[in-house]
Design an enzyme around this catalytic site. Structure first.
Site, PDB file in Angstrom:
ATOM      1  CG  ASN A  12      -1.692   1.245   1.448  1.00  0.00           C
ATOM      2  OD1 ASN A  12      -1.752   2.173   0.462  1.00  0.00           O
ATOM      3  ND2 ASN A  12      -2.293   1.463   2.612  1.00  0.00           N
ATOM      4  CE  LYS A  14      -0.208   2.967   4.904  1.00  0.00           C
ATOM      5  NZ  LYS A  14      -0.357   3.401   6.278  1.00  0.00           N
ATOM      6  CG  HIS A 101      -5.811   1.844   5.111  1.00  0.00           C
ATOM      7  ND1 HIS A 101      -5.652   2.791   6.230  1.00  0.00           N
ATOM      8  CD2 HIS A 101      -4.788   1.229   5.030  1.00  0.00           C
ATOM      9  CE1 HIS A 101      -4.228   2.572   6.612  1.00  0.00           C
ATOM     10  NE2 HIS A 101      -4.028   1.441   5.786  1.00  0.00           N
ATOM     11  CD  GLU A 103      -3.004   5.481   6.713  1.00  0.00           C
ATOM     12  OE1 GLU A 103      -3.032   5.475   5.623  1.00  0.00           O
ATOM     13  OE2 GLU A 103      -1.977   4.891   7.375  1.00  0.00           O
ATOM     14  CD  GLU A 173      -3.551  -2.592   7.250  1.00  0.00           C
ATOM     15  OE1 GLU A 173      -2.289  -2.618   6.999  1.00  0.00           O
ATOM     16  OE2 GLU A 173      -4.037  -1.446   7.034  1.00  0.00           O
ATOM     17  N   GLY A 179       2.354   2.230  10.847  1.00  0.00           N
ATOM     18  CA  GLY A 179       3.071   3.575  10.644  1.00  0.00           C
ATOM     19  C   GLY A 179       3.999   3.946  11.929  1.00  0.00           C
ATOM     20  CB  SER A 219       5.094  -1.769  11.947  1.00  0.00           C
ATOM     21  OG  SER A 219       4.851  -0.403  12.200  1.00  0.00           O
TER      22      SER A 219
END
Ligand code: PGA
Length: 257
Positions: A12, A14, A101, A103, A173, A179, A219
């Site tokens: 991904n 991003k 996701h 985010e 996730e 991250g 991560s």
């Protein structure tokens, strides 16, 4: 009996990589992955503006990966400024698309109902959704991760019909591990991924659910991928940061073979 699911490593990107940077990364990946993807499926999910460029690299270099998008809108076409349809993704060669996701949920207010509509639209278009779920640190600290994620799965897959387990991918996730450099342990991942599999069995029946790939994300990197793949219900990884470097990403694929 070992499961029959093909491992899947998805990158991904991003909001990283301009068109020309994306083409370069795709070329590097095509080169590095050419020898070591045996039995592992690889997907790269660049930003919308890079999709066509990455597709051209895939065609020219016979790259051993599939193309995925990071988001989609469920309507077919029309006055939806700024949105991208399933047909548009299909036309540039996407066979996968990330949905839900964290985010997008956190920064853009996506709800489970939105994600459910996106999953249905993608399936009708013949694109495989990579549907993300995962709990916040607050939920984890209250030890509510299993109930929280199970509920997301039930909402996201409400009234969804599948022909086979290969039609969709689920990515677990934990938000606190994305991250941040903090990874969940393989035991943490298995606890939730096992519960996801059970929920998918309740929804779709065991035959289909046992064919659905469940990825770990947060991560994930070359150093820790092997531990996650040992988990019974983890079939690969959704990789953010480490997918931006061809060396790291190809090493992760190699370690998944
Ligand atoms: P990360 O991102 O690997 O950089 O933690 C994973 C993701 O958000 O998909």
């Amino acid at each position: 009996m070992p499961n029959q699911r093909t491992r899947l490593i998805a990158g991904n990107w991003k909001m990283n990589k301009t068109y020309s940077e994306g083409v370069t990364l795709a070329q590097d990946l095509a080169y590095k992955l050419s020898e070591n993807t045996d039995g592992v499926e690889v997907v790269v999910c660049p930003p919308f503006t890079d999709l066509k460029g990455v597709q051209s690299v895939m065609e020219m270099d016979a790259a051993p990966f599939h193309l995925g998008a990071q988001n989609v809108y469920w309507q077919e076409s029309g006055a939806y400024t700024g949105e991208i349809s399933c047909d548009m993704l299909k036309n540039v060669g996407c066979t996968y698309c990330i949905v839900g996701h964290s985010e997008r949920r956190d920064y853009f207010g996506e709800t489970d109902q939105d994600i459910n509509k996106k999953i249905k639209a993608l399936l009708s278009a013949g694109i495989k959704p990579i549907s993300c779920c995962g709990e916040s640190l607050e939920v984890r600290e209250a030890n509510n991760q299993v109930a929280f994620v199970v509920n997301q799965i039930k909402e996201d897959f409400k009234d969804v019909t599948l022909k086979s387990g290969d039609d969709v991918v689920v990515a677990y996730e934990p938000i606190w591990a994305i991250g941040t450099g903090k990874t969940a342990t393989p035991e943490d991942a298995q606890e939730v991924c096992g519960a996801i599999r059970e929920t998918l069995r309740d929804i779709f029946g065991a035959d289909i659910a046992d064919g659905i790939r469940i990825l770990y994300g947060g991560s994930a990197k070359p150093e820790n991928i092997a531990g996650f793949l040992e988990c019974e219900d983890v079939d690969g990884a959704l990789v953010g940061g480490a997918s931006l470097k061809a060396d790291d990403f190809s090493l992760m694929v190699e370690r998944s073979v």
